[in-house]
Design a protein around this motif. Structure first.
Motif: not given
Length: 421
Positions: A105-108, A131-135, A159-160
């Protein structure tokens, strides 16, 4: 004797002082050392130079799971450490290396302070799109390079950040793409989407058209059946190997005048327009492993041509070179035509039209019943002194197929996948 004792003591201390001066003298303080020839991903900070971040932040150290070199304090190496989560990234870090872990996962929260990040490498992990937090990436305004290849992504990340210049997403399972997912990527110069599950319906809205700075696009090993529409005129390198493309529209390349290298091997091309590859800057063309039955016009600046594994029975030089201009020679130097259906070598007229040609690789030729034959000349080398040079022009699509040559030209980015099939 009484006089010599004080003198001995004086000379002893003078000697010690001189010795200490030589021991502590920093010989490299009097000149600026030249930078290393090899490119270094980390950037060496110096205390008296303002890089936009207060220097005292560099002394905050490193998270315990990672390594931060003292000579590259902006870089943090967390690669190959069996990490299952991304640690909290300190504010001063600009290059972050997290490849070869078990991150899912990639968390903010991990990036809440990392506003100066320029490069993130998360390749070779187990990350899924949901599992990638939005934004999480969009909040990094300085991010230039993002590696997410070799993960389990099912969807193009969105988004990127607008700042992004290089995006690597190869070796995933991407089959979904939001309509406006690429609209903001106006500074992107390199996009790698090889080895995914992309099909024509995802590209029909000309999703690449707004990338006016895009120079390299890798779409190899997907499920495309037609040429991607709406490519930007800035494109220089296009990789479409290992798809199911059967035709090229008549004027497809008219809006791609800067195209330098084109790779279309391992597709289903049969009949292509005669003048389709007449591009002013095209240097490398690979159309091997298709179903071509005849040659086509060779553009003036083309140097390397790969036609192996097709159904060509004769190389028609009148088609390849309809006229000779002694003031504007063709630049072709190397042709590979093995595994076709040639019964004889190419006519010697080829040297009038292509005076720079030095190697023609014939290899084995196929006959109708599936057997192979060998022409009298398997490898023609016009200039024997150039043997070593010719070995540097192996086919970029199948480097292992030709024992006569070793190594690929390398016109494409190192993220080319031919040797990983």
């Amino acid at each position: 004797m009484g006089f010599l004792s004080p003198m001995f003591v004086i000379f002893f201390f003078l000697g010690v002082k001189v010795h200490c001066q030589y021991e502590t003298y920093q010989w490299d303080e009097d000149y600026d050392r030249e930078p290393d020839d090899d490119y270094q991903t980390g950037f060496p900070f110096r205390q008296n130079v303002d890089y936009g971040v207060p220097f005292h932040q560099y002394t905050l150290g490193c998270v315990s799971e990672c390594f931060c070199p003292t000579n590259f304090p902006s870089s943090m190496y967390c690669d190959n450490r069996k990490l299952k989560a991304i640690p909290n990234i300190p504010m001063h870090i600009q290059q972050l290396y997290l490849q070869f872990n078990e991150i899912e996962a990639v968390t903010a929260n991990s990036f809440i302070n990392a506003t100066y990040l320029k490069e993130i490498n998360l390749s070779y992990n187990k990350i899924k799109s949901q599992k990638i937090d939005y934004g999480v990436f969009a909040k990094l305004p300085n991010l230039l390079q993002l590696h997410l290849e070799h993960n389990n992504l099912e969807e193009f990340p969105f988004p990127l950040p607008k700042s992004l210049e290089r995006l690597l997403l190869g070796y995933n399972e991407i089959s979904k793409l939001q309509t406006n997912a690429m609209d903001g990527l106006v500074n992107l110069t390199m996009l790698d989407l090889c080895y995914n599950h992309l099909h024509d319906s995802l590209l029909k809205d000309k999703i690449f058209a707004k990338m006016e700075k895009l120079m390299q696009l890798n779409l190899c090993n997907n499920r495309l059946e037609s040429m991607p529409p709406g490519l930007p005129s800035s494109l220089m390198y296009l990789s479409l190997e290992n798809n199911s493309i059967s035709s090229i529209p008549e004027k497809y390349f008219d809006k791609l005048p800067k195209l330098h290298a084109l790779r279309l091997s391992h597709n289903k091309l049969q009949d292509i327009p005669y003048n389709i590859f007449n591009l002013p800057n095209l240097v490398e063309l690979s159309v091997g492993h298709n179903k071509l039955k005849q040659a086509f016009y060779i553009p003036r600046n083309l140097e390397h041509l790969y036609l192996q594994n097709n159904d060509i029975e004769k190389m028609n030089l009148t088609v390849m070179c309809p006229s000779i201009d002694p003031l504007h020679h063709h630049h072709l130097t190397y042709i590979r035509v093995d595994q076709n259906k040639l019964k004889e070598p190419i006519s010697s007229y080829i040297f009038f039209c292509f005076p720079h040609i030095h190697t023609i690789y014939y290899g084995e030729q196929r006959i109708t019943n599936g057997q192979t034959i060998q022409l009298k000349t398997q490898v023609f080398r016009r200039f024997q002194d150039d043997d070593d040079e010719s070995e540097d022009h192996d086919d970029p699509d199948n480097a292992h197929e030709s024992p006569e040559q070793e190594g690929a030209e390398g016109h494409f980015d190192p993220h080319y996948y031919a040797n990983q099939e």
